[in-house]
Design an enzyme around this catalytic site. Structure first.
Site, PDB file in Angstrom:
ATOM      1  N   HIS A 123       8.038   6.241  17.766  1.00 56.76           N
ATOM      2  CA  HIS A 123       6.805   6.149  16.980  1.00 56.76           C
ATOM      3  C   HIS A 123       5.935   5.050  17.587  1.00 56.76           C
ATOM      4  O   HIS A 123       5.829   3.950  17.074  1.00 56.76           O
ATOM      5  CB  HIS A 123       7.147   5.829  15.518  1.00 56.76           C
ATOM      6  CG  HIS A 123       5.946   5.717  14.640  1.00 56.76           C
ATOM      7  ND1 HIS A 123       5.083   6.764  14.417  1.00 56.76           N
ATOM      8  CD2 HIS A 123       5.458   4.679  13.923  1.00 56.76           C
ATOM      9  CE1 HIS A 123       4.123   6.363  13.596  1.00 56.76           C
ATOM     10  NE2 HIS A 123       4.321   5.103  13.283  1.00 56.76           N
ATOM     11  N   ARG A 169       2.157  -1.812  17.163  1.00 58.38           N
ATOM     12  CA  ARG A 169       3.302  -1.811  16.240  1.00 58.38           C
ATOM     13  C   ARG A 169       4.356  -2.801  16.731  1.00 58.38           C
ATOM     14  O   ARG A 169       5.023  -3.468  15.940  1.00 58.38           O
ATOM     15  CB  ARG A 169       3.904  -0.407  16.163  1.00 58.38           C
ATOM     16  CG  ARG A 169       2.981   0.635  15.543  1.00 58.38           C
ATOM     17  CD  ARG A 169       3.610   2.013  15.575  1.00 58.38           C
ATOM     18  NE  ARG A 169       2.757   3.039  14.997  1.00 58.38           N
ATOM     19  CZ  ARG A 169       1.869   3.773  15.676  1.00 58.38           C
ATOM     20  NH1 ARG A 169       1.701   3.566  16.968  1.00 58.38           N
ATOM     21  NH2 ARG A 169       1.164   4.696  15.070  1.00 58.38           N
ATOM     22  N   VAL A 178      10.518   2.699   6.743  1.00 57.19           N
ATOM     23  CA  VAL A 178       9.136   3.006   7.133  1.00 57.19           C
ATOM     24  C   VAL A 178       8.523   1.838   7.927  1.00 57.19           C
ATOM     25  O   VAL A 178       7.594   2.009   8.708  1.00 57.19           O
ATOM     26  CB  VAL A 178       8.267   3.310   5.877  1.00 57.19           C
ATOM     27  CG1 VAL A 178       6.846   3.691   6.258  1.00 57.19           C
ATOM     28  CG2 VAL A 178       8.892   4.423   5.040  1.00 57.19           C
ATOM     29  N   GLN A 189       0.819  -1.216   0.000  1.00 52.99           N
ATOM     30  CA  GLN A 189       0.000   0.000   0.000  1.00 52.99           C
ATOM     31  C   GLN A 189       0.854   1.268   0.000  1.00 52.99           C
ATOM     32  O   GLN A 189       0.596   2.192  -0.771  1.00 52.99           O
ATOM     33  CB  GLN A 189      -0.919   0.004   1.234  1.00 52.99           C
ATOM     34  CG  GLN A 189      -1.918  -1.144   1.267  1.00 52.99           C
ATOM     35  CD  GLN A 189      -3.077  -0.880   0.324  1.00 52.99           C
ATOM     36  OE1 GLN A 189      -2.905  -0.616  -0.865  1.00 52.99           O
ATOM     37  NE2 GLN A 189      -4.287  -0.937   0.863  1.00 52.99           N
TER      38      GLN A 189
HETATM   39  P1  A3D Z   1       1.670  -3.868   2.824  1.00 53.37           P
HETATM   40  O1  A3D Z   1       0.651  -3.268   1.922  1.00 53.37           O
HETATM   41  O2  A3D Z   1       1.401  -5.207   3.420  1.00 53.37           O
HETATM   42  O3  A3D Z   1       3.057  -3.924   2.016  1.00 53.37           O
HETATM   43  C1  A3D Z   1       4.196  -4.541   2.506  1.00 53.37           C
HETATM   44  C2  A3D Z   1       4.856  -5.248   1.340  1.00 53.37           C
HETATM   45  O4  A3D Z   1       6.101  -5.778   1.764  1.00 53.37           O
HETATM   46  C3  A3D Z   1       4.025  -6.441   0.800  1.00 53.37           C
HETATM   47  O5  A3D Z   1       3.703  -6.212  -0.571  1.00 53.37           O
HETATM   48  C4  A3D Z   1       4.973  -7.629   0.982  1.00 53.37           C
HETATM   49  O6  A3D Z   1       4.864  -8.584  -0.067  1.00 53.37           O
HETATM   50  C5  A3D Z   1       6.319  -6.936   0.986  1.00 53.37           C
HETATM   51  N1  A3D Z   1       7.423  -7.720   1.542  1.00 53.37           N
HETATM   52  C6  A3D Z   1       7.399  -8.541   2.625  1.00 53.37           C
HETATM   53  N2  A3D Z   1       8.626  -9.082   2.794  1.00 53.37           N
HETATM   54  C7  A3D Z   1       9.435  -8.555   1.826  1.00 53.37           C
HETATM   55  C8  A3D Z   1      10.803  -8.704   1.481  1.00 53.37           C
HETATM   56  N3  A3D Z   1      11.608  -9.500   2.183  1.00 53.37           N
HETATM   57  N4  A3D Z   1      11.284  -8.007   0.418  1.00 53.37           N
HETATM   58  C9  A3D Z   1      10.477  -7.195  -0.306  1.00 53.37           C
HETATM   59  N5  A3D Z   1       9.180  -7.023  -0.026  1.00 53.37           N
HETATM   60  C10 A3D Z   1       8.665  -7.697   1.017  1.00 53.37           C
HETATM   61  O7  A3D Z   1       2.016  -2.862   4.029  1.00 53.37           O
HETATM   62  P2  A3D Z   1       2.057  -1.255   3.999  1.00 53.37           P
HETATM   63  O8  A3D Z   1       2.691  -0.795   2.744  1.00 53.37           O
HETATM   64  O9  A3D Z   1       0.714  -0.752   4.386  1.00 53.37           O
HETATM   65  O10 A3D Z   1       3.011  -0.998   5.260  1.00 53.37           O
HETATM   66  C11 A3D Z   1       4.367  -1.352   5.196  1.00 53.37           C
HETATM   67  C12 A3D Z   1       5.053  -1.192   6.552  1.00 53.37           C
HETATM   68  O11 A3D Z   1       5.009   0.194   6.931  1.00 53.37           O
HETATM   69  C13 A3D Z   1       4.389  -1.948   7.712  1.00 53.37           C
HETATM   70  O12 A3D Z   1       5.385  -2.502   8.542  1.00 53.37           O
HETATM   71  C14 A3D Z   1       3.625  -0.866   8.462  1.00 53.37           C
HETATM   72  O13 A3D Z   1       3.442  -1.182   9.826  1.00 53.37           O
HETATM   73  C15 A3D Z   1       4.570   0.298   8.288  1.00 53.37           C
HETATM   74  N6  A3D Z   1       3.960   1.616   8.505  1.00 53.37           N
HETATM   75  C16 A3D Z   1       4.739   2.545   9.124  1.00 53.37           C
HETATM   76  C17 A3D Z   1       4.233   3.807   9.364  1.00 53.37           C
HETATM   77  C18 A3D Z   1       5.099   4.818  10.059  1.00 53.37           C
HETATM   78  O14 A3D Z   1       4.669   5.946  10.256  1.00 53.37           O
HETATM   79  C19 A3D Z   1       6.422   4.464  10.516  1.00 53.37           C
HETATM   80  C20 A3D Z   1       2.933   4.143   8.971  1.00 53.37           C
HETATM   81  C21 A3D Z   1       2.177   3.172   8.333  1.00 53.37           C
HETATM   82  C22 A3D Z   1       2.699   1.901   8.102  1.00 53.37           C
END
Ligand code: A3D
EC number: 1.1.1.37
Length: 313
Positions: free
Chosen positions: A176, A89, A119, A13
């Site tokens: 965070h 988290r 992130v 996402q």
């Molecule tokens: P999501 O849409 O699940 O995307 C994560 C992607 O990572 C998926 O497409 C997985 O296939 C891929 N992935 C998993 N393992 C690997 C790997 N080894 N190599 C490459 N790709 C891989 O999640 P998202 O995009 O919504 O969120 C991603 C991360 O950001 C999560 O850990 C959330 O908790 C974090 N996040 C942080 C914040 C901050 O403010 C710090 C805010 C929102 C989300």
């Protein structure tokens, strides 16, 4: 001048949102990498199909091979699991730490001069892991959280005041997590302290809602966590680096004695430019703010200690 290269590791996402924003801003060619077959390729092609309309002249490609990030100028890492309702988290620590270790080893090999923005949650521990695994200078490895948390705080104040969000400046420091520290005393609207514009109990309620904003979105979406505003925030950091903007941004930076902390990553205001984190700004905290910051730092310390005990780089 050759175009810059931005590698997005994780095409979920947030990764997809960032690919679109980077293309809109023409920050450089965008390579998106994910373990999910077809997803980075599909999202890159989807945005490419809109390049004429945006318009954007950068190239977008997707890959399942880390070698695609070769010599990237900026790598933004969202690889890992997001939260689901009922999860904190910190519940993501073990699984995401393993992913960050793997991704970090590949960044070290493929893009040794990159500016790395992490992130993945739990943020402060994940960026600590990334710096440890890559061995990159600490000014080149940062975590995105403060830009988002500060924007949430500013936007909620703007909503309450009925003014433009861009005119409100408010800062959130610390880790965070639920103990993050929104600094009411330093918030302004067009330079006017918000303490002169809103009652203290309203401001306290906004600060409390800010700290729980991530959970509020998780509760509404039910299948994942916030992604538009985190994507916007990480791209703002990449832009500050690529354009040497000397932006003042709050991000997770490694502290070397500032705020009396050594060797930990935590959210503090910094100057961000072509050298990454060029300076950590030390803000004066009063007794109450300092006490809240210390509580937040204890939470970061606990997660970082877990990384130290379980993962040797
Ligand atoms: P999501 O849409 O699940 O995307 C994560 C992607 O990572 C998926 O497409 C997985 O296939 C891929 N992935 C998993 N393992 C690997 C790997 N080894 N190599 C490459 N790709 C891989 O999640 P998202 O995009 O919504 O969120 C991603 C991360 O950001 C999560 O850990 C959330 O908790 C974090 N996040 C942080 C914040 C901050 O403010 C710090 C805010 C929102 C989300």
């Amino acid at each position: 001048m050759a175009r810059k290269k931005i590698a997005l590791v994780g095409a979920g996402q947030i990764g997809g949102t960032m690919a679109l924003l980077a293309a809109q801003k023409e920050l450089g060619d965008v390579v998106t990498i994910d373990i999910a077959e077809g997803v980075p390729q599909g999202k890159s092609l989807d945005i490419t199909h809109g390049a004429q309309v945006i318009p954007s002249s950068v190239s977008l490609t997707g890959s399942n091979d880390y070698a695609a990030m070769k010599d990237a100028d900026v790598v933004i890492v969202t690889a890992g699991l997001p939260r689901k309702p009922g999860m904190s988290r910190d519940d993501l620590l073990e699984v995401n730490c393993g992913i960050i270790k793997n991704v970090g080893e590949n960044i070290k090999e493929q893009a040794p001069n990159a500016f790395v923005i992490v992130v993945t949650n739990p943020l402060d521990a994940m960026v600590y892991t990334m710096q440890k695994v890559t061995g990159f200078p600490a000014n080149k490895v940062v975590g995105m959280a403060g830009v988002l948390d500060s924007s949430r705080f500013s936007s909620l104040i703007a909503l309450e005041l009925g003014v433009a969000a861009e005119d409100v400046t408010a800062m959130v420091m610390g880790g965070h997590g639920d103990t993050m520290v929104p600094l009411i005393r330093y918030a302004t609207a067009g330079g006017v302290p918000v303490t002169q514009l809103l009652p203290m109990d309203t401001l306290n309620a906004i600060a409390a809602r800010t700290a729980k904003s991530g959970g509020e979105i998780v509760g509404l979406l039910k299948t994942g966590s916030a992604f538009y505003s985190p994507g916007i925030s990480a791209i703002k950091m990449a832009e500050a680096y690529l354009k040497d903007k000397k932006s003042v941004l709050t991000c997770a930076a490694r502290l070397n004695g500032e705020y009396g902390i050594d060797g930990l990553y935590a959210g503090v205001p910094v100057i961000m430019g072509a050298n990454g984190v060029e300076k950590v700004i030390e803000v004066e905290l009063d007794e109450t703010e300092k006490a809240a910051f210390d509580v937040s730092i204890s939470a970061v310390k606990e997660l970082t200690a877990w990384v130290e005990n379980n993962f040797s780089a």
